[in-house]
Write a protein that holds these residues in place. Structure first.
Motif, PDB file in Angstrom:
ATOM      1  N   TRP A  40       0.836  -1.206   0.000  1.00 20.03           N
ATOM      2  CA  TRP A  40       0.000   0.000   0.000  1.00 20.03           C
ATOM      3  C   TRP A  40       0.862   1.244   0.000  1.00 20.03           C
ATOM      4  CZ3 TRP A  40      -3.897  -1.056   4.537  1.00 20.03           C
ATOM      5  CH2 TRP A  40      -4.802  -2.044   4.147  1.00 20.03           C
ATOM      6  N   LEU A  41       2.066   1.115   0.479  1.00 19.52           N
ATOM      7  CA  LEU A  41       2.929   2.264   0.699  1.00 19.52           C
ATOM      8  C   LEU A  41       3.543   2.738  -0.618  1.00 19.52           C
ATOM      9  CD1 LEU A  41       4.404   0.873   4.012  1.00 19.52           C
ATOM     10  CD2 LEU A  41       2.437   2.389   3.725  1.00 19.52           C
ATOM     11  N   ASP A  42       4.786   3.175  -0.623  1.00 14.74           N
ATOM     12  CA  ASP A  42       5.373   3.735  -1.833  1.00 14.74           C
ATOM     13  C   ASP A  42       6.527   2.878  -2.341  1.00 14.74           C
ATOM     14  OD1 ASP A  42       7.440   4.257  -0.080  1.00 14.74           O
ATOM     15  OD2 ASP A  42       7.121   6.414  -0.052  1.00 14.74           O
ATOM     16  N   GLU A  43       7.195   3.388  -3.373  1.00 13.20           N
ATOM     17  CA  GLU A  43       8.284   2.613  -3.981  1.00 13.20           C
ATOM     18  C   GLU A  43       9.443   2.397  -3.028  1.00 13.20           C
ATOM     19  OE1 GLU A  43       9.197   6.889  -5.129  1.00 13.20           O
ATOM     20  OE2 GLU A  43       7.405   5.662  -5.196  1.00 13.20           O
ATOM     21  N   LYS A  44       9.659   3.297  -2.079  1.00 11.72           N
ATOM     22  CA  LYS A  44      10.766   3.104  -1.132  1.00 11.72           C
ATOM     23  C   LYS A  44      10.502   1.898  -0.236  1.00 11.72           C
ATOM     24  CE  LYS A  44      12.389   7.760  -1.231  1.00 11.72           C
ATOM     25  NZ  LYS A  44      12.052   9.095  -0.938  1.00 11.72           N
ATOM     26  N   ALA A  45       9.277   1.752   0.217  1.00 10.18           N
ATOM     27  CA  ALA A  45       8.926   0.586   1.029  1.00 10.18           C
ATOM     28  C   ALA A  45       9.081  -0.694   0.209  1.00 10.18           C
ATOM     29  CB  ALA A  45       7.501   0.713   1.555  1.00 10.18           C
ATOM     30  N   ASN A  46       8.611  -0.666  -1.018  1.00  7.76           N
ATOM     31  CA  ASN A  46       8.696  -1.861  -1.857  1.00  7.76           C
ATOM     32  C   ASN A  46      10.124  -2.155  -2.309  1.00  7.76           C
ATOM     33  OD1 ASN A  46       5.992  -3.030  -2.062  1.00  7.76           O
ATOM     34  ND2 ASN A  46       5.469  -0.957  -2.706  1.00  7.76           N
ATOM     35  N   LEU A  47      10.938  -1.112  -2.508  1.00 10.74           N
ATOM     36  CA  LEU A  47      12.359  -1.341  -2.786  1.00 10.74           C
ATOM     37  C   LEU A  47      13.039  -1.989  -1.587  1.00 10.74           C
ATOM     38  CD1 LEU A  47      13.684   1.777  -4.718  1.00 10.74           C
ATOM     39  CD2 LEU A  47      13.813  -0.611  -5.442  1.00 10.74           C
ATOM     40  N   GLN A  94      16.121   2.236 -11.019  1.00 18.26           N
ATOM     41  CA  GLN A  94      15.423   3.475 -10.711  1.00 18.26           C
ATOM     42  C   GLN A  94      13.957   3.084 -10.598  1.00 18.26           C
ATOM     43  OE1 GLN A  94      17.600   5.709 -10.216  1.00 18.26           O
ATOM     44  NE2 GLN A  94      16.347   7.490  -9.800  1.00 18.26           N
ATOM     45  N   ALA A  95      13.284   3.488  -9.524  1.00 18.13           N
ATOM     46  CA  ALA A  95      11.949   2.955  -9.245  1.00 18.13           C
ATOM     47  C   ALA A  95      10.903   4.043  -9.036  1.00 18.13           C
ATOM     48  CB  ALA A  95      11.996   2.060  -8.011  1.00 18.13           C
ATOM     49  N   THR A  96       9.674   3.652  -9.291  1.00 15.22           N
ATOM     50  CA  THR A  96       8.503   4.464  -8.985  1.00 15.22           C
ATOM     51  C   THR A  96       7.340   3.514  -8.717  1.00 15.22           C
ATOM     52  OG1 THR A  96       7.218   6.405  -9.673  1.00 15.22           O
ATOM     53  CG2 THR A  96       7.639   4.741 -11.359  1.00 15.22           C
ATOM     54  N   GLN A  97       6.223   4.074  -8.287  1.00 16.67           N
ATOM     55  CA  GLN A  97       5.053   3.238  -7.998  1.00 16.67           C
ATOM     56  C   GLN A  97       3.794   3.934  -8.493  1.00 16.67           C
ATOM     57  OE1 GLN A  97       4.967   1.246  -4.285  1.00 16.67           O
ATOM     58  NE2 GLN A  97       2.759   0.926  -4.293  1.00 16.67           N
ATOM     59  N   ARG A  98       2.834   3.140  -8.905  1.00 21.81           N
ATOM     60  CA  ARG A  98       1.518   3.621  -9.327  1.00 21.81           C
ATOM     61  C   ARG A  98       0.449   2.802  -8.611  1.00 21.81           C
ATOM     62  NH1 ARG A  98       4.496   6.859 -10.848  1.00 21.81           N
ATOM     63  NH2 ARG A  98       4.647   7.896 -12.861  1.00 21.81           N
ATOM     64  N   TRP A  99      -0.729   3.429  -8.439  1.00 23.79           N
ATOM     65  CA  TRP A  99      -1.881   2.805  -7.793  1.00 23.79           C
ATOM     66  C   TRP A  99      -3.085   2.911  -8.729  1.00 23.79           C
ATOM     67  CZ3 TRP A  99       1.710   5.939  -5.571  1.00 23.79           C
ATOM     68  CH2 TRP A  99       2.405   5.443  -4.462  1.00 23.79           C
ATOM     69  N   PRO A 100      -3.063   2.213  -9.861  1.00 21.54           N
ATOM     70  CA  PRO A 100      -4.166   2.334 -10.826  1.00 21.54           C
ATOM     71  C   PRO A 100      -5.402   1.558 -10.373  1.00 21.54           C
ATOM     72  CG  PRO A 100      -2.650   0.660 -11.558  1.00 21.54           C
ATOM     73  CD  PRO A 100      -2.050   1.263 -10.314  1.00 21.54           C
TER      74      PRO A 100
END
Length: 194
Positions: A40-47, A94-100
């Motif tokens: 649910w969090l952001d790319e930093k948590a998932n990284l 290099q990472a990012t996150q989306r919540w579609p």
């Protein structure tokens, strides 16, 4: 429901990382309970989870790894979101996150953007990877098995070098404070060339 497809042989060394990534998500949920999930969090948590998975797979990582950055003005010091390596292979991510929305992923532009960002880190001879985390959501109710399968089908159609998805059965009905159901997560990896 979980799986992965790696279509670029250069990324094959990441297979054990992606396999253990599923385990890291389960472990987090087991420790924290059934009220939240890390995706649910952001790319930093998932990284962070991806990094932990790499260490479990006998690799090394460094988040915010110093590197060179290629800009229009020339080369300067920069950072990669994640450096990951074995004794034989290494990559800068290099990472990012989306919540579609569950039934409207529309990931093509986000994947192109993060891969373009990854192209600027390190050197052209290095393996640079755009990393897109995707935590789909649905309002009002959880995703049906048919909707999950449609999402997996859509993920597999994206032009990427590797894709992994994890929609754990036990967490499909969880919803966040905003009332959105997030049935799981996927990660798409694409080599930045040029």
């Amino acid at each position: 429901m979980q799986g992965m497809i790696i279509s670029n042989p250069k990324l094959e060394f990441l297979r054990p990382v992606l396999e253990r990534w599923f385990d890291c998500i389960d472990r987090y949920n087991a420790v924290r309970g059934d009220n939240e999930t890390p995706y649910w969090l952001d790319e930093k948590a998932n990284l962070g989870l991806l990094s932990a998975a790499a260490w479990m797979a006998e690799m090394v990582t460094l988040q915010q790894s110093p590197t060179r950055k290629q800009t229009e003005e020339g080369e300067r010091n920069g950072r990669a979101d994640l450096f990951i390596a074995t004794t034989e292979d290494r990559a800068w991510l290099q990472a990012t996150q989306r919540w579609p929305r569950v039934n409207s992923l529309n990931l093509t532009q986000a994947l192109l953007d993060i891969t373009s960002d990854a192209k600027k880190i390190s050197y052209a001879s290095d393996l640079r990877i755009g990393c897109l985390f995707v935590a789909p959501h649905k309002s009002q109710q959880g995703a049906t098995p048919e909707e999950l399968q449609d999402m997996v089908d859509d993920l597999q159609k994206e032009h990427c070098c590797a894709v992994a998805w994890y929609f754990p059965y036990a967490y499909r009905k969880l919803r966040n404070e905003a009332g959105h159901y997030h049935p799981g997560i996927a990660v798409l990896l694409k080599e930045a060339r040029g």
